[in-house]
Design an enzyme around this catalytic site. Sequence first.
Site, PDB file in Angstrom:
ATOM      1  CE  LYS A 208      64.152  75.105  40.805  1.00  0.00           C
ATOM      2  NZ  LYS A 208      63.192  75.122  39.677  1.00  0.00           N
ATOM      3  NE  ARG A 282      66.533  75.097  29.303  1.00  0.00           N
ATOM      4  CZ  ARG A 282      65.312  75.575  29.097  1.00  0.00           C
ATOM      5  NH1 ARG A 282      65.093  76.424  28.097  1.00  0.00           N
ATOM      6  NH2 ARG A 282      64.315  75.221  29.893  1.00  0.00           N
TER       7      ARG A 282
END
EC number: 3.4.11.23
Length: 432
Positions: A208, A282
């Site tokens: 990020k 996830r």
Amino acid sequence: MSTQMSVFLSHEVAAPQWGEKALVSFNEQGALIHTGESTDLTKIQRAARKFDVQGIKSVVLAGDGWDVEAIWAFHQGYRNPKKYSQLEWVALEEKAQAELEARIKATEFTRDIINKPAEEVAPRQLATMAAEFIRSVAPEGTVTARIVKDKDLLAEGWEGIYAVGRGSDRTSAMLQLDFNPTGDENAPVWACLVGKGITFDSGGYSIKASNFMDSMKADMGGSGTITGGLGLAIMRGLNKRVKLILCCAENMISGRALKLGDVITYKNGKTVEIMNTDAEGRLVLADGLIYASEQNPELIIDCATLTGAAKNALGNDYHALLTFDQALAQEALKSAAEEKEGLWPLPLAEFHREMLPSNFADLSNIGGGDYSPGASTAAAFLSYFVQDYQKGWLHFDCSGTYRKSASDKWSAGATGMGVCTLANLLVEQANK
């Protein structure tokens, strides 16, 4: 001279000198919140934010009109992560006081644990703190908890949690907590609650940018929210057996970290190719949903700060709800409306399950194609790990968990939004 500010509610318009649209005015007795003809709770929360911004550190809610909902609205706006303010209110009847204190206790846990620096909340600490909180609010003898950590995760088949966290020096963990108020150790598990517990998310090798990473201590917000929700439900009298499953890891970069092109083989046989290491939530939730499905519950709810797509769609004021079970979705939306919290449905359909192609595994961990509906494909990915995904499963993509900067209603940091909705939903469904 007292530094405590008395705050009153008023249905009257403020005097002209305070401005045509004045929300707050002052007189010799203290401050007046001008709520309009009907008591507008949003105005109360906005006014409370103003008091905090002005540095008013001690408030007593005085006069008429301060019921549970009005006090609660003020508390939410006045609360500051630095916690230097003091709030007192008029006496309530016993049941109302208990409800207010329960809400505050549950959301304080949620907001505090999300606001803590990642250095203070490693994966195992998150699991431990959550278990301690549930024990603190549950009747004695109703809670057992087990924390599976490090290589034991591999031994028990929890490949996703281990893979995501293996790049960190801080070991990953899965909390398996059992709340059983029935007194029967063989009672069926009625519901399973699964939380994403990424205690810091660097993005891994799909790293990020700093302006997206600076709030990633809050990437365990799903775990904080669902734990707070269970705690409040217990304090409201939840009477069925529920398991809380937190999937806790730190997504970091090192020579041991998950790499693009790696393939994870899950306990249910599904294989997943890693095409983006920043789509890690996830991957850990998949383990939790497999474990939840093994319990054969009537209801599975997962909470996660899962996608930027949900936040782009809804902003900070709503959580996203995705499910194949439309009847259950209506129950969740009803609970949110009753608790005056933001919840909004996003689409989830069978064709979304076909949008996760991989050349080397059953699934990719990100959606493919142009204009991929990221929140929908993330939920579709999770559906492969829920045994009966079309019935009794709700996915909350928690867009409103955390604010990088203050708004007119909330301080910067965690909001606690969703805790009351989850508690309401659990208690209402359990009582059916």
